[in-house]
Design an enzyme around this catalytic site. Structure first.
Site, PDB file in Angstrom:
ATOM      1  N   TYR A 137      -5.288   8.438  55.689  1.00 28.45           N
ATOM      2  CA  TYR A 137      -5.554   7.000  55.843  1.00 28.45           C
ATOM      3  C   TYR A 137      -6.702   6.581  54.921  1.00 28.45           C
ATOM      4  O   TYR A 137      -6.594   5.584  54.195  1.00 28.45           O
ATOM      5  CB  TYR A 137      -5.885   6.688  57.302  1.00 28.45           C
ATOM      6  CG  TYR A 137      -6.121   5.218  57.577  1.00 28.45           C
ATOM      7  CD1 TYR A 137      -5.079   4.298  57.487  1.00 28.45           C
ATOM      8  CD2 TYR A 137      -7.386   4.740  57.927  1.00 28.45           C
ATOM      9  CE1 TYR A 137      -5.285   2.949  57.739  1.00 28.45           C
ATOM     10  CE2 TYR A 137      -7.600   3.391  58.195  1.00 28.45           C
ATOM     11  CZ  TYR A 137      -6.545   2.502  58.094  1.00 28.45           C
ATOM     12  OH  TYR A 137      -6.756   1.162  58.343  1.00 28.45           O
TER      13      TYR A 137
ATOM     14  N   SER B  48     -10.149  -1.332  54.859  1.00 31.13           N
ATOM     15  CA  SER B  48     -10.702  -0.811  56.111  1.00 31.13           C
ATOM     16  C   SER B  48     -12.118  -0.351  55.840  1.00 31.13           C
ATOM     17  O   SER B  48     -12.458  -0.048  54.686  1.00 31.13           O
ATOM     18  CB  SER B  48      -9.870   0.390  56.575  1.00 31.13           C
ATOM     19  OG  SER B  48     -10.496   1.047  57.658  1.00 31.13           O
TER      20      SER B  48
HETATM   21  P1  NAP Z   1      -0.731  -3.514  63.722  1.00 31.86           P
HETATM   22  O1  NAP Z   1      -0.941  -4.419  64.893  1.00 31.86           O
HETATM   23  O2  NAP Z   1      -0.076  -2.216  63.917  1.00 31.86           O
HETATM   24  O3  NAP Z   1       0.001  -4.367  62.588  1.00 31.86           O
HETATM   25  C1  NAP Z   1       0.508  -3.746  61.442  1.00 31.86           C
HETATM   26  C2  NAP Z   1       1.515  -4.678  60.781  1.00 31.86           C
HETATM   27  O4  NAP Z   1       1.966  -4.060  59.562  1.00 31.86           O
HETATM   28  C3  NAP Z   1       2.745  -4.924  61.637  1.00 31.86           C
HETATM   29  O5  NAP Z   1       3.188  -6.240  61.427  1.00 31.86           O
HETATM   30  C4  NAP Z   1       3.743  -3.939  61.063  1.00 31.86           C
HETATM   31  O6  NAP Z   1       5.100  -4.313  61.236  1.00 31.86           O
HETATM   32  C5  NAP Z   1       3.387  -4.030  59.587  1.00 31.86           C
HETATM   33  N1  NAP Z   1       3.911  -2.896  58.828  1.00 31.86           N
HETATM   34  C6  NAP Z   1       3.643  -1.583  59.012  1.00 31.86           C
HETATM   35  N2  NAP Z   1       4.326  -0.851  58.112  1.00 31.86           N
HETATM   36  C7  NAP Z   1       5.034  -1.714  57.359  1.00 31.86           C
HETATM   37  C8  NAP Z   1       5.946  -1.582  56.280  1.00 31.86           C
HETATM   38  N3  NAP Z   1       6.294  -0.385  55.791  1.00 31.86           N
HETATM   39  N4  NAP Z   1       6.487  -2.698  55.732  1.00 31.86           N
HETATM   40  C9  NAP Z   1       6.177  -3.918  56.228  1.00 31.86           C
HETATM   41  N5  NAP Z   1       5.339  -4.114  57.263  1.00 31.86           N
HETATM   42  C10 NAP Z   1       4.792  -3.025  57.816  1.00 31.86           C
HETATM   43  O7  NAP Z   1      -2.153  -3.125  63.089  1.00 31.86           O
HETATM   44  P2  NAP Z   1      -3.307  -4.006  62.392  1.00 31.86           P
HETATM   45  O8  NAP Z   1      -4.568  -3.418  62.829  1.00 31.86           O
HETATM   46  O9  NAP Z   1      -3.077  -5.450  62.588  1.00 31.86           O
HETATM   47  O10 NAP Z   1      -3.072  -3.602  60.860  1.00 31.86           O
HETATM   48  C11 NAP Z   1      -3.110  -4.545  59.810  1.00 31.86           C
HETATM   49  C12 NAP Z   1      -3.888  -3.962  58.647  1.00 31.86           C
HETATM   50  O11 NAP Z   1      -5.262  -3.836  59.022  1.00 31.86           O
HETATM   51  C13 NAP Z   1      -3.445  -2.566  58.227  1.00 31.86           C
HETATM   52  O12 NAP Z   1      -3.429  -2.478  56.825  1.00 31.86           O
HETATM   53  C14 NAP Z   1      -4.521  -1.671  58.829  1.00 31.86           C
HETATM   54  O13 NAP Z   1      -4.636  -0.455  58.147  1.00 31.86           O
HETATM   55  C15 NAP Z   1      -5.729  -2.560  58.662  1.00 31.86           C
HETATM   56  N6  NAP Z   1      -6.889  -2.226  59.473  1.00 31.86           N
HETATM   57  C16 NAP Z   1      -6.831  -2.279  60.835  1.00 31.86           C
HETATM   58  C17 NAP Z   1      -7.960  -1.954  61.579  1.00 31.86           C
HETATM   59  C18 NAP Z   1      -7.981  -2.014  63.081  1.00 31.86           C
HETATM   60  O14 NAP Z   1      -8.908  -1.491  63.685  1.00 31.86           O
HETATM   61  N7  NAP Z   1      -7.024  -2.632  63.711  1.00 31.86           N
HETATM   62  C19 NAP Z   1      -9.129  -1.572  60.941  1.00 31.86           C
HETATM   63  C20 NAP Z   1      -9.158  -1.512  59.555  1.00 31.86           C
HETATM   64  C21 NAP Z   1      -8.035  -1.856  58.845  1.00 31.86           C
HETATM   65  P3  NAP Z   1       6.005  -3.722  62.451  1.00 31.86           P
HETATM   66  O15 NAP Z   1       5.689  -4.565  63.653  1.00 31.86           O
HETATM   67  O16 NAP Z   1       7.390  -3.897  61.968  1.00 31.86           O
HETATM   68  O17 NAP Z   1       5.621  -2.284  62.644  1.00 31.86           O
END
Ligand code: NAP
Length: 277
Positions: A150, A137
């Site tokens: 985080y 991130s």
């Molecule tokens: P998201 O839509 O909430 O997706 C998160 C994914 O991770 C979902 O598939 C979720 O599964 C899975 N997950 C969460 N906890 C888990 C666990 N304990 N074991 C296995 N799977 C798990 O959010 P996203 O933004 O796409 O997040 C993806 C990554 O990008 C994360 O690492 C996040 O920190 C990073 N990120 C996001 C942003 C942003 O602005 N969106 C920015 C920087 C970094 P479930 O559906 O089962 O919950």
């Protein structure tokens, strides 16, 4: 070399992981994706009859990870690219947030990614090939009030990624820390764990921050499909970067932080040097 690859992506049910899976499938790659429910498994496998294979795995289910990866390598391998994407954001004032919430944040975002990586590295090393993408991130370089846990998790993953990229380079394995800015996913919505407010002293400084983050949910600048296309470019590159920012918000915030850090280093240089000898 075959440009069609096999990707293993954690967390393909929504957001960046789902977008990357969809774009990778559209580009002709095979995707093995982890999900946490039977419904998500069915939805993922419906994306492609023969190239989308789902696995139910919580990345904190540490005792299962090695055997799950061994089974994948045996039946669907060799895996070319591991994407440690699964993760979530904890939001809460440091003083108000229980230690258990920090533990869980690190269990998922750090230990989960480490455990999955550990399971794949022996295969990659034996084959002298492989690429690991760790989704960190901009919060792995910059910080903001209310996301100490985080940021701790993403700073840790950045550090691990950077070290690992050096250790694995002699084996023709690349490691890229991908640091997105704010993207339109479920991160700030259903996935975020928010610690309830309890100390009135923080009302003035933190309530507007929490409110702004809630209001921004669904309206973030970053487009997950474009992030996915950028990640596919990194995967296709013969010389992928060790770090990649995604999004103009990440670019300006991280650049500003690094510039401020450089000028602070300059300002205190004499004192820094004074401790030698
Ligand atoms: P998201 O839509 O909430 O997706 C998160 C994914 O991770 C979902 O598939 C979720 O599964 C899975 N997950 C969460 N906890 C888990 C666990 N304990 N074991 C296995 N799977 C798990 O959010 P996203 O933004 O796409 O997040 C993806 C990554 O990008 C994360 O690492 C996040 O920190 C990073 N990120 C996001 C942003 C942003 O602005 N969106 C920015 C920087 C970094 P479930 O559906 O089962 O919950």
């Amino acid at each position: 070399m075959n440009s069609r690859k096999t990707l293993f992506i954690t967390g393909v049910s929504s957001g960046l992981g789902n977008a990357l899976a969809q774009e990778a499938l559209a580009a002709g790659h095979r995707v093995i994706g982890t999900v946490r429910s039977e419904a998500a498994l069915q939805a993922f496998q419906a994306l492609s009859a023969d190239r989308a294979h789902g696995v139910i795995l919580d990345v904190t289910d540490f005792t299962r990870i090695d055997s799950v990866v061994a089974a994948i390598e045996a039946s669907h391998g060799p895996v070319d690219v591991l994407v440690n994407n699964a993760g979530y954001g904890h939001e809460g004032i440091f003083e108000e947030s229980p230690l258990a919430q920090m533990r869980h944040q690190l269990e998922v975002n750090v230990f989960g990614a480490v455990a999955v990586t550990k399971a794949f590295v022996p295969y990659f090393r034996k084959r002298r090939a492989g690429h690991i993408l760790n989704i960190t991130s901009m919060g792995g370089t910059i910080t903001m009030p209310g996301i100490a846990y985080y940021c701790a998790s993403k700073f840790a993953l950045e550090g691990i990624s950077d070290t690992l990229s050096q250790e694995l380079r002699p084996f023709n394995i690349f490691v890229t820390a991908v640091a997105p800015g704010s993207f339109r996913t479920d991160w700030a919505g259903r996935s975020m764990q928010r610690t309830p407010r309890s100390i009135a002293d923080y009302d003035a400084s933190f309530d507007p921050v929490r409110k702004a983050r809630e209001e921004k949910n669904g309206k973030q600048l970053g487009n997950p499909q474009k992030a996915a296309q950028a990640m596919l470019q990194v995967i296709a590159s013969p010389t992928p970067p060790a770090h990649l920012l995604l999004g103009s918000d990440a670019l300006s915030l991280v650049r500003d932080k690094l510039n401020r850090a450089a000028s602070e280093i300059d300002q205190w240089e004499a004192l820094t040097r004074s401790t030698d000898g």
